[in-house]
Design a protein around this motif. Structure first.
Motif, mmCIF file in Angstrom:
data_model
loop_
_atom_site.group_PDB
_atom_site.id
_atom_site.type_symbol
_atom_site.label_atom_id
_atom_site.label_comp_id
_atom_site.label_asym_id
_atom_site.label_seq_id
_atom_site.Cartn_x
_atom_site.Cartn_y
_atom_site.Cartn_z
ATOM 1 N N HIS A 139 8.552 -4.279 -9.510
ATOM 2 C CA HIS A 139 9.130 -4.122 -8.166
ATOM 3 C C HIS A 139 8.089 -4.437 -7.099
ATOM 4 O O HIS A 139 8.394 -5.062 -6.086
ATOM 5 C CB HIS A 139 9.689 -2.711 -8.009
ATOM 6 C CG HIS A 139 10.762 -2.415 -9.011
ATOM 7 N ND1 HIS A 139 10.521 -1.735 -10.180
ATOM 8 C CD2 HIS A 139 12.069 -2.767 -9.034
ATOM 9 C CE1 HIS A 139 11.651 -1.661 -10.882
ATOM 10 N NE2 HIS A 139 12.603 -2.284 -10.206
ATOM 11 N N TYR A 140 6.907 -3.994 -7.290
ATOM 12 C CA TYR A 140 5.754 -4.281 -6.413
ATOM 13 C C TYR A 140 4.487 -4.241 -7.258
ATOM 14 O O TYR A 140 4.493 -3.669 -8.354
ATOM 15 C CB TYR A 140 5.599 -3.202 -5.320
ATOM 16 C CG TYR A 140 6.614 -3.249 -4.205
ATOM 17 C CD1 TYR A 140 6.507 -4.180 -3.171
ATOM 18 C CD2 TYR A 140 7.667 -2.341 -4.165
ATOM 19 C CE1 TYR A 140 7.435 -4.214 -2.136
ATOM 20 C CE2 TYR A 140 8.604 -2.370 -3.126
ATOM 21 C CZ TYR A 140 8.477 -3.313 -2.121
ATOM 22 O OH TYR A 140 9.388 -3.351 -1.098
ATOM 23 N N HIS A 141 3.418 -4.778 -6.697
ATOM 24 C CA HIS A 141 2.078 -4.460 -7.182
ATOM 25 C C HIS A 141 1.569 -3.391 -6.220
ATOM 26 O O HIS A 141 1.419 -3.662 -5.025
ATOM 27 C CB HIS A 141 1.154 -5.682 -7.122
ATOM 28 C CG HIS A 141 1.629 -6.838 -7.963
ATOM 29 N ND1 HIS A 141 1.580 -6.836 -9.334
ATOM 30 C CD2 HIS A 141 2.165 -8.029 -7.605
ATOM 31 C CE1 HIS A 141 2.064 -7.985 -9.794
ATOM 32 N NE2 HIS A 141 2.431 -8.719 -8.765
ATOM 33 N N THR B 198 0.835 -1.206 0.000
ATOM 34 C CA THR B 198 0.000 0.000 0.000
ATOM 35 C C THR B 198 0.871 1.259 0.000
ATOM 36 O O THR B 198 0.342 2.367 0.008
ATOM 37 C CB THR B 198 -0.917 0.041 1.239
ATOM 38 O OG1 THR B 198 -0.109 0.008 2.426
ATOM 39 C CG2 THR B 198 -1.894 -1.128 1.239
ATOM 40 N N ARG B 199 2.197 1.090 0.015
ATOM 41 C CA ARG B 199 3.013 2.306 0.002
ATOM 42 C C ARG B 199 3.025 2.922 -1.396
ATOM 43 O O ARG B 199 2.745 2.270 -2.382
ATOM 44 C CB ARG B 199 4.424 1.998 0.519
ATOM 45 C CG ARG B 199 5.494 1.927 -0.507
ATOM 46 C CD ARG B 199 6.847 2.341 0.003
ATOM 47 N NE ARG B 199 7.930 1.556 -0.586
ATOM 48 C CZ ARG B 199 8.247 1.581 -1.883
ATOM 49 N NH1 ARG B 199 7.541 2.260 -2.754
ATOM 50 N NH2 ARG B 199 9.271 0.839 -2.303
ATOM 51 N N LYS B 200 3.358 4.216 -1.418
ATOM 52 C CA LYS B 200 3.353 4.952 -2.699
ATOM 53 C C LYS B 200 4.519 4.494 -3.573
ATOM 54 O O LYS B 200 5.595 4.193 -3.074
ATOM 55 C CB LYS B 200 3.470 6.454 -2.438
ATOM 56 C CG LYS B 200 2.249 7.052 -1.797
ATOM 57 C CD LYS B 200 1.966 8.462 -2.322
ATOM 58 C CE LYS B 200 0.575 8.917 -1.931
ATOM 59 N NZ LYS B 200 0.346 8.798 -0.468
ATOM 60 N N LEU C 68 11.732 -15.094 -1.635
ATOM 61 C CA LEU C 68 10.908 -14.022 -1.066
ATOM 62 C C LEU C 68 11.851 -13.059 -0.368
ATOM 63 O O LEU C 68 12.640 -13.488 0.476
ATOM 64 C CB LEU C 68 9.927 -14.552 -0.014
ATOM 65 C CG LEU C 68 9.037 -15.741 -0.329
ATOM 66 C CD1 LEU C 68 8.091 -15.983 0.843
ATOM 67 C CD2 LEU C 68 8.263 -15.506 -1.616
ATOM 68 N N GLU C 69 11.774 -11.783 -0.705
ATOM 69 C CA GLU C 69 12.568 -10.770 0.005
ATOM 70 C C GLU C 69 11.570 -9.979 0.834
ATOM 71 O O GLU C 69 10.815 -9.163 0.294
ATOM 72 C CB GLU C 69 13.306 -9.900 -1.016
ATOM 73 C CG GLU C 69 14.246 -8.896 -0.377
ATOM 74 C CD GLU C 69 13.613 -7.538 -0.215
ATOM 75 O OE1 GLU C 69 13.226 -7.232 0.940
ATOM 76 O OE2 GLU C 69 13.488 -6.801 -1.193
ATOM 77 N N ILE C 70 11.494 -10.300 2.122
ATOM 78 C CA ILE C 70 10.437 -9.738 2.967
ATOM 79 C C ILE C 70 11.013 -9.309 4.316
ATOM 80 O O ILE C 70 12.187 -9.559 4.598
ATOM 81 C CB ILE C 70 9.280 -10.750 3.173
ATOM 82 C CG1 ILE C 70 9.786 -12.036 3.812
ATOM 83 C CG2 ILE C 70 8.595 -11.030 1.840
ATOM 84 C CD1 ILE C 70 8.686 -13.071 4.066
ATOM 85 N N ARG D 32 1.392 -1.419 4.385
ATOM 86 C CA ARG D 32 1.269 -2.879 4.433
ATOM 87 C C ARG D 32 1.947 -3.489 3.198
ATOM 88 O O ARG D 32 1.885 -2.934 2.102
ATOM 89 C CB ARG D 32 -0.206 -3.279 4.482
ATOM 90 C CG ARG D 32 -0.851 -2.928 5.818
ATOM 91 C CD ARG D 32 -2.276 -3.428 5.899
ATOM 92 N NE ARG D 32 -3.159 -2.677 5.014
ATOM 93 C CZ ARG D 32 -4.452 -2.953 4.869
ATOM 94 N NH1 ARG D 32 -5.000 -3.970 5.521
ATOM 95 N NH2 ARG D 32 -5.211 -2.221 4.066
ATOM 96 N N TYR D 33 2.594 -4.627 3.435
ATOM 97 C CA TYR D 33 3.290 -5.367 2.391
ATOM 98 C C TYR D 33 2.880 -6.825 2.526
ATOM 99 O O TYR D 33 2.784 -7.340 3.643
ATOM 100 C CB TYR D 33 4.812 -5.316 2.577
ATOM 101 C CG TYR D 33 5.449 -3.955 2.466
ATOM 102 C CD1 TYR D 33 5.387 -3.043 3.515
ATOM 103 C CD2 TYR D 33 6.143 -3.588 1.317
ATOM 104 C CE1 TYR D 33 5.990 -1.801 3.418
ATOM 105 C CE2 TYR D 33 6.759 -2.345 1.211
ATOM 106 C CZ TYR D 33 6.682 -1.459 2.263
ATOM 107 O OH TYR D 33 7.277 -0.225 2.174
ATOM 108 N N GLY D 34 2.691 -7.522 1.408
ATOM 109 C CA GLY D 34 2.349 -8.939 1.503
ATOM 110 C C GLY D 34 2.803 -9.718 0.282
ATOM 111 O O GLY D 34 3.061 -9.155 -0.785
#
Ligand code: 5GP
Length: 189
Positions: free
Chosen positions: A56-58, A44-46, A105-107, A85-87
């Motif tokens: 890189h992300y969705h 949910t980050r910008k 997974l890089e978490i 939030r990240y998932g």
């Protein structure tokens, strides 16, 4: 396949303190080791300049993130740096493992702990800085965060450094190419 967690020995979870260079390691890995499948997280980050949605992300909004949680579409998720939030989308991981691919997974640490609960056969690798001072230098030097944000991230980093003994292996990030080489060797072993 009947067992969704079969093949998890080929799953590697990379975690480590903020600013240690996880993102750079992952970028180098993506470029030099196309044989490794890398999970694309939802967040949910910008979006930052230079980041590509879907690569890189969705990038999603809060409503969509809520929907993914409710549908149990996430393998793990966490609020990182008390900000966003990240998932990890579950289905792509299951599919990559079913294809027999090496998967990464890089978490963050909270996420790594959740995966340890659900997929204990995965390999957990801690990416460590050469020293605490070097970590602080990298965090400050990056210059992408303001003072308050740096403080928040340093607090997180301290707690994250203390978690190293929970991991199966540690890779020290002296240089990106060497750290990636070591990581790939671990993944193949
Ligand atoms: P950044 O916002 O700088 O890209 O990433 C911030 C932090 O979020 C990093 O520590 C990264 O490891 C973590 N992160 C990225 N994707 C995920 C994810 O899917 N799940 C969890 N738990 N953390 C993630």
């Amino acid at each position: 396949m009947s067992d969704p967690t079969s093949g998890t020995a080929r799953l590697t979870v990379l975690a480590g303190p903020t600013a240690v260079g996880k993102g750079t390691v992952t970028a180098y890995l993506r470029e030099h080791h196309p044989e490794v499948w890398i999970s694309v997280s939802v967040t949910t980050r910008k979006q930052r300049p230079g980041e590509v949605d879907g690569v890189h992300y969705h990038f999603v909004d809060d409503a969509e993130f809520d929907r993914l949680i409710a549908a149990q579409d996430l393998l793990e998720w966490a609020v990182v740096h008390r900000q966003a939030r990240y998932g990890t989308p579950r289905q792509p991981v299951v599919a990559a493992l079913a294809e027999g691919r090496l998967a990464l997974l890089e978490i963050d640490l909270q996420g790594a702990r959740q995966v340890r609960e659900t997929m204990p056969a995965a390999r957990f690798v801690f990416l460590a800085p050469p020293s605490w001072d070097e970590l602080v230098r990298r965090l400050v030097g990056r210059g992408t965060e303001d003072e308050a944000e740096r403080e928040r991230r340093l607090d997180s980093a301290k707690a994250e450094m203390a978690a190293e003994p929970e991991f199966d292996a540690t890779v020290v990030n002296h240089t990106i190419p060497a750290a990636v080489q070591e990581l790939v060797e671990l993944m193949r072993s």
